[in-house]
Design a protein around this motif. Structure first.
Motif, mmCIF file in Angstrom:
data_model
loop_
_atom_site.group_PDB
_atom_site.id
_atom_site.type_symbol
_atom_site.label_atom_id
_atom_site.label_comp_id
_atom_site.label_asym_id
_atom_site.label_seq_id
_atom_site.Cartn_x
_atom_site.Cartn_y
_atom_site.Cartn_z
ATOM 1 N N ASN A 194 21.030 79.847 -65.760
ATOM 2 C CA ASN A 194 21.872 79.328 -64.671
ATOM 3 C C ASN A 194 22.399 80.471 -63.829
ATOM 4 O O ASN A 194 22.355 80.439 -62.592
ATOM 5 C CB ASN A 194 23.054 78.545 -65.238
ATOM 6 N N LEU A 195 22.920 81.502 -64.499
ATOM 7 C CA LEU A 195 23.474 82.661 -63.804
ATOM 8 C C LEU A 195 22.427 83.365 -62.948
ATOM 9 O O LEU A 195 22.679 83.711 -61.787
ATOM 10 C CB LEU A 195 24.057 83.636 -64.839
ATOM 11 N N ILE A 196 21.235 83.554 -63.478
ATOM 12 C CA ILE A 196 20.228 84.373 -62.807
ATOM 13 C C ILE A 196 19.443 83.589 -61.753
ATOM 14 O O ILE A 196 19.124 84.124 -60.682
ATOM 15 C CB ILE A 196 19.271 84.989 -63.842
ATOM 16 N N PHE A 197 19.158 82.323 -62.016
ATOM 17 C CA PHE A 197 18.293 81.571 -61.106
ATOM 18 C C PHE A 197 18.959 80.361 -60.453
ATOM 19 O O PHE A 197 18.836 80.164 -59.240
ATOM 20 C CB PHE A 197 17.036 81.084 -61.860
ATOM 21 N N ARG A 198 19.624 79.535 -61.216
ATOM 22 C CA ARG A 198 19.998 78.201 -60.749
ATOM 23 C C ARG A 198 21.050 78.201 -59.642
ATOM 24 O O ARG A 198 20.975 77.380 -58.713
ATOM 25 C CB ARG A 198 20.518 77.366 -61.924
ATOM 26 N N GLU A 199 21.995 79.096 -59.692
ATOM 27 C CA GLU A 199 23.175 78.989 -58.834
ATOM 28 C C GLU A 199 22.945 79.374 -57.377
ATOM 29 O O GLU A 199 23.778 79.066 -56.527
ATOM 30 C CB GLU A 199 24.319 79.851 -59.403
ATOM 31 N N GLU A 200 21.857 80.064 -57.088
ATOM 32 C CA GLU A 200 21.669 80.589 -55.730
ATOM 33 C C GLU A 200 20.320 80.157 -55.167
ATOM 34 O O GLU A 200 19.309 80.173 -55.866
ATOM 35 C CB GLU A 200 21.778 82.123 -55.789
ATOM 36 N N LEU A 225 13.470 75.180 -69.230
ATOM 37 C CA LEU A 225 13.538 76.318 -68.319
ATOM 38 C C LEU A 225 13.604 75.837 -66.879
ATOM 39 O O LEU A 225 14.387 76.366 -66.073
ATOM 40 C CB LEU A 225 12.328 77.227 -68.520
ATOM 41 N N ASP A 226 12.795 74.832 -66.529
ATOM 42 C CA ASP A 226 12.850 74.272 -65.171
ATOM 43 C C ASP A 226 14.247 73.766 -64.851
ATOM 44 O O ASP A 226 14.777 73.996 -63.759
ATOM 45 C CB ASP A 226 11.847 73.113 -65.047
ATOM 46 N N ARG A 227 14.842 73.077 -65.797
ATOM 47 C CA ARG A 227 16.180 72.518 -65.594
ATOM 48 C C ARG A 227 17.224 73.633 -65.468
ATOM 49 O O ARG A 227 18.080 73.598 -64.586
ATOM 50 C CB ARG A 227 16.510 71.605 -66.772
ATOM 51 N N ALA A 228 17.136 74.630 -66.333
ATOM 52 C CA ALA A 228 18.128 75.705 -66.339
ATOM 53 C C ALA A 228 18.005 76.596 -65.112
ATOM 54 O O ALA A 228 19.002 77.179 -64.663
ATOM 55 C CB ALA A 228 17.981 76.532 -67.608
ATOM 56 N N CYS A 229 16.803 76.707 -64.552
ATOM 57 C CA CYS A 229 16.587 77.558 -63.379
ATOM 58 C C CYS A 229 16.705 76.793 -62.068
ATOM 59 O O CYS A 229 16.507 77.369 -60.997
ATOM 60 C CB CYS A 229 15.212 78.225 -63.454
ATOM 61 N N GLY A 230 17.017 75.488 -62.116
ATOM 62 C CA GLY A 230 17.223 74.707 -60.901
ATOM 63 C C GLY A 230 15.955 74.388 -60.153
ATOM 64 O O GLY A 230 15.960 74.317 -58.914
#
Length: 436
Positions: free
Chosen positions: A295-301, A331-336
């Motif tokens: 979430n921190l590395i991919f999902r939020e931005e 992984l798809d879900r966590a990375c948005g």
């Protein structure tokens, strides 16, 4: 016909989503997770493919000859090995402190492994069991190159686990002792706990999405993402490349995020001394932190989600039975992956700050190392100034001053031109008057 090809034929004939297929592997998942969670079909299918991919990493599996000839006859090679994993899980749940040697003896008695006195076959059986523990726990990736004196693992260049080989005599020792012989197979967070205890400021460390998102890491810090098959290497950062190692299969983490999971049994002793953190920590905490880190590395931005969708998702995928890429649904879900990436999407980032103490008590040291590296990088040309959005107030201020200043300069040049033109016209008018 090669074993892997037999599995492909069987999979294409039977299908991969049938009811019988689910029933066939339900026993495995109950033993693997403790039977306390519901497993989504997508996760179920991915994880079976993942196990197949690990078993056939080096091509056709060379361990089949040391299985008992009467063990699961009529099944495909992969199904026979999958049933072997079930047998290992049963024994491990009954006696978590068992050794590879005792495990081999028990499986020989149960006619799972071939009874043999050949040193070469005994060596192959012990390496099969050592590899199986690695496939089941994701703590290490067993090497495809067998050694008569050592158990060897591969780390894809990461520094965790610190040692890549141990003496094969460790097969006689309990499983937790064998795992600890490789060094830090999982992040324990002891240094973080002690630092937070001694330094109140350290306990308030925050990780900003603007600094640690994948787009910033790629464009500003030039970080390369390397996807690995072990949780031990997750978030390991090598500043000399620079490269960030990421675990490719967080579905494993979701399946193991219970106190009854097989990983929790194997690592029980590793976390008994962690009560120095508020409320203690556990394997469940580690699994949840790993998932949260995506979430921190991919999902939020937005740009980071786009980077994952266009590039990193394929790099993180495993190969299916016929070579097609198979992505981890967790992984798809966590990375948005399913979130918008358009510039017109509003309300981003979804979360701006993560707290080291409350969100990443175990992984904080690895994230802090990465954060310090990124903070030390300063933009040195106009392109990097445009892409560097770690401090949005500074970014808006800089470009606002530059744009407004540019407009003022243009206005000044226009004013000078008009004044010069006015002077020229006045001079021309004066000369005409003189001639008259």
């Amino acid at each position: 016909m090669a074993p892997h090809q037999q599995d492909v034929e069987h999979g294409s004939q039977a299908g991969t989503v049938s009811h019988s297929y689910h029933q066939q592997h339900r026993v495995f998942f109950d033993l693997f997770t403790g039977g306390s969670i519901q497993i989504e079909d997508a996760i179920f299918e991915y994880f079976v493919e993942r196990m197949r991919s690990l078993i056939y990493t080096g091509g056709d599996c060379e361990y089949l000859p040391v299985l008992h000839t009467e063990f699961e006859t009529g099944q495909t090679p992969f199904q026979r090995l999958f049933r072997l994993l079930c047998a290992i899980l049963r024994i491990a749940r009954a006696t978590p402190a068992t050794s590879i040697q005792r495990l081999r003896q028990r499986l020989t008695q149960d006619e799972v492994l071939l009874q043999t006195c050949s040193p070469a076959d005994v060596l192959l059986q012990e390496n099969l069991l050592f590899s199986s523990i690695g496939w089941l726990t994701c703590l290490y990736l067993p090497s495809q190159h067998l050694d008569s004196e050592t158990f060897r693992i591969e780390n894809a260049g990461a520094k965790y686990p610190p040692r890549t080989s141990i003496n094969i005599a460790k097969a006689q020792r309990p499983m937790d002792e064998l795992l600890s012989a490789f060094g830090e197979t999982v992040p324990l967070g002891r240094a973080a706990a002690q630092q937070a205890k001694n330094d109140p400021y350290s306990a308030s460390v925050k990780f900003h999405v603007s600094c640690l998102n994948a787009a910033t890491l790629r464009s500003i810090a030039k970080v390369k993402f390397i996807w690995v098959d072990t949780i031990s290497a997750h978030l390991d950062f090598d500043p000399t490349i620079p490269a960030l190692y990421l675990f490719r299969s967080p579905s494993f983490c979701q399946l193991q995020a219970t106190e009854d999971s097989i990983l929790a049994l194997f690592l029980k002793d590793a976390y008994t001394s962690m009560d120095q953190l508020p409320g203690g920590i556990s394997v469940t905490d580690l699994m949840n932190e790993i998932i949260l880190s995506y979430n921190l590395i991919f999902r939020e931005e937005r740009s980071s989600r786009k980077l994952y969708r266009l590039r990193e998702r394929n790099s993180a995928s495993i190969k299916g039975q016929i070579g097609e890429p198979v992505s981890d649904p967790v992984l798809d879900r966590a990375c948005g992956f399913h979130l918008p990436v358009s510039r017109l999407s509003f309300g981003e980032p979804y979360r701006e700050i993560y707290h080291a103490e409350s969100n990443f008590p175990i992984l904080r040291e690895r994230l802090l190392k990465l954060n310090l590296y990124v903070d030390g990088i300063q933009p040195n040309h106009v392109t990097s100034l445009w892409t560097d959005r770690r401090d949005m107030r500074l970014w808006y201020t800089f470009w606002a001053v530059l744009i407004i200043g540019g407009i003022n300069v243009v206005q000044s040049f226009i004013s000078i031109f008009l004044a010069a033109a006015q002077v020229g016209i006045a001079q021309r008018s004066f000369e005409l008057q003189q001639q008259q």
